[in-house]
Design a protein around this motif. Structure first.
Motif, short mmCIF file in Angstrom:
data_model
loop_
_atom_site.label_atom_id
_atom_site.label_comp_id
_atom_site.label_asym_id
_atom_site.label_seq_id
_atom_site.Cartn_x
_atom_site.Cartn_y
_atom_site.Cartn_z
N GLN A 121 -14.94 1.60 0.08
CA GLN A 121 -14.43 2.01 -1.23
C GLN A 121 -13.84 0.82 -1.99
O GLN A 121 -14.03 0.68 -3.20
N ILE A 122 -13.13 -0.05 -1.28
CA ILE A 122 -12.59 -1.24 -1.93
C ILE A 122 -13.72 -2.13 -2.42
O ILE A 122 -13.66 -2.69 -3.53
N TRP A 157 -14.94 -0.67 -5.64
CA TRP A 157 -14.06 -0.96 -6.78
C TRP A 157 -14.29 -2.39 -7.26
O TRP A 157 -14.25 -2.66 -8.47
N GLN A 158 -14.52 -3.29 -6.35
CA GLN A 158 -14.73 -4.68 -6.73
C GLN A 158 -16.05 -4.88 -7.47
O GLN A 158 -16.15 -5.73 -8.36
N ALA A 164 -7.80 -3.98 -5.80
CA ALA A 164 -8.98 -4.38 -5.03
C ALA A 164 -9.43 -5.79 -5.40
O ALA A 164 -9.86 -6.56 -4.53
N LYS A 203 -8.84 -6.71 3.51
CA LYS A 203 -9.41 -5.37 3.70
C LYS A 203 -9.42 -5.00 5.18
O LYS A 203 -8.98 -3.91 5.57
N MET A 211 -6.22 0.96 -8.53
CA MET A 211 -6.92 0.43 -7.37
C MET A 211 -7.93 -0.64 -7.74
O MET A 211 -8.18 -1.56 -6.95
N GLN A 212 -8.50 -0.53 -8.91
CA GLN A 212 -9.46 -1.55 -9.33
C GLN A 212 -8.76 -2.91 -9.42
O GLN A 212 -9.29 -3.93 -8.97
N CYS A 269 0.83 -1.22 0.00
CA CYS A 269 0.00 0.00 0.00
C CYS A 269 0.86 1.26 0.00
O CYS A 269 0.54 2.24 -0.68
#
Length: 281
Positions: free
Chosen positions: A236-237, A240-241, A257, A265, A253-254, A207
């Protein structure tokens, strides 16, 4: 190594640059001047690129008024994000104070943007090819950026571009203090492994490689993770998923994730909630 260096070049501590140059053997003097010049130029370039831009005082004042009082059709930002933009850990509303002004403005733009049309319907090609309709469009694998949120979407769509910029300038220049959260050792250890090492065996970077040391953020594209409610970051994760959020820089990030488990997470976000930074502005 230091002793060998001083045997060749001498001990320069307490001397001026000119006297240091005089202490260097003649056959090294040219290289010494070049190295010092390059280091000085590099330092000046780094300072010029990283010094904080001067605050637009008018934009800051207008942004402050909008953030604190809102306007017709737009609720005050502080109603959810805290009186000083510190966020709301209990409700899971993110911190805005101290985020990069450009990042804040971009998120508002993405909240305001309608989802892109997926797919194009084309008429059959006629026999007379000169009458074939031509469609000119920029093709890219990256969308301009969209964020789905039932609260923020209607608010952002009522803001002007100037108001978004003003809010970014106001919140981005607010000071904030981070209060580390108590986390059990096992969760902290697992989170630290993800934050500092990632999962290279699965193509997932650490990260901090993007979000900076201690997750303090880096530039407009990589916001801080420290000082944010863990529930917000996990949400938020999740988005994205599922594709509800699609506005990350170069789709980084996509992809990350999609490599994270539910346990990843929880552990990573718990780790960053335990971190602390000095009071920054």
């Amino acid at each position: 190594m230091p002793s060998a260096f001083f045997r060749v070049f001498g001990d320069f501590r307490g001397h001026s640059l000119i006297s240091c140059a005089d202490m260097v053997p003649k056959h090294f003097r040219g290289w010494f001047i070049i190295v010092v010049g390059l280091l000085s130029a590099g330092g000046l370039i780094y300072w010029a690129l990283n010094r904080p831009p001067p605050i637009d005082k008018i934009a800051h004042q207008v942004g402050e008024r909008l953030a604190l009082k809102g306007r017709e059709g737009v609720a005050p930002c502080t109603a959810c994000h805290g009186a000083n933009g510190e966020g709301n850990f209990t409700a899971g509303y993110p911190r805005l104070a101290g985020l990069h002004p450009g990042h804040i403005a971009k998120q508002l733009q993405d909240f305001a943007r309608n989802p892109m049309e997926m797919g194009v319907v084309m008429d059959p090609i006629p026999r007379d090819y000169s009458k074939t309709p031509r469609i000119y469009s920029d093709l890219t694998v990256f969308t301009p950026g969209t964020r789905a949120d039932p609260v923020m979407n209607p608010i952002a769509r009522k803001l002007t571009q100037t108001e978004m910029r003003n809010l970014g300038i106001y919140f981005g220049n607010l000071p904030f203090t981070i209060d580390p959260q108590a986390i059990d050792f096992q969760t902290l250890e697992r989170g630290a492994d993800l934050a500092l090492r990632g999962k290279p065996e699965y193509g997932m970077p650490a990260c901090i490689s993007c979000h900076g040391p201690e997750g303090g953020g880096f530039g407009p594209h990589f916001p801080p993770l420290v000082g944010q409610p863990p529930e917000y970051l996990i949400r938020q994760i999740d988005k994205w998923q599922t594709g509800e959020r699609d506005n990350d820089h170069l789709a980084l990030m996509q992809n990350i994730a999609n490599r994270m488990t539910d346990g990843d997470k929880l552990n990573a976000m718990a780790y960053f909630s335990n971190r602390s930074l000095e009071k920054v502005k």
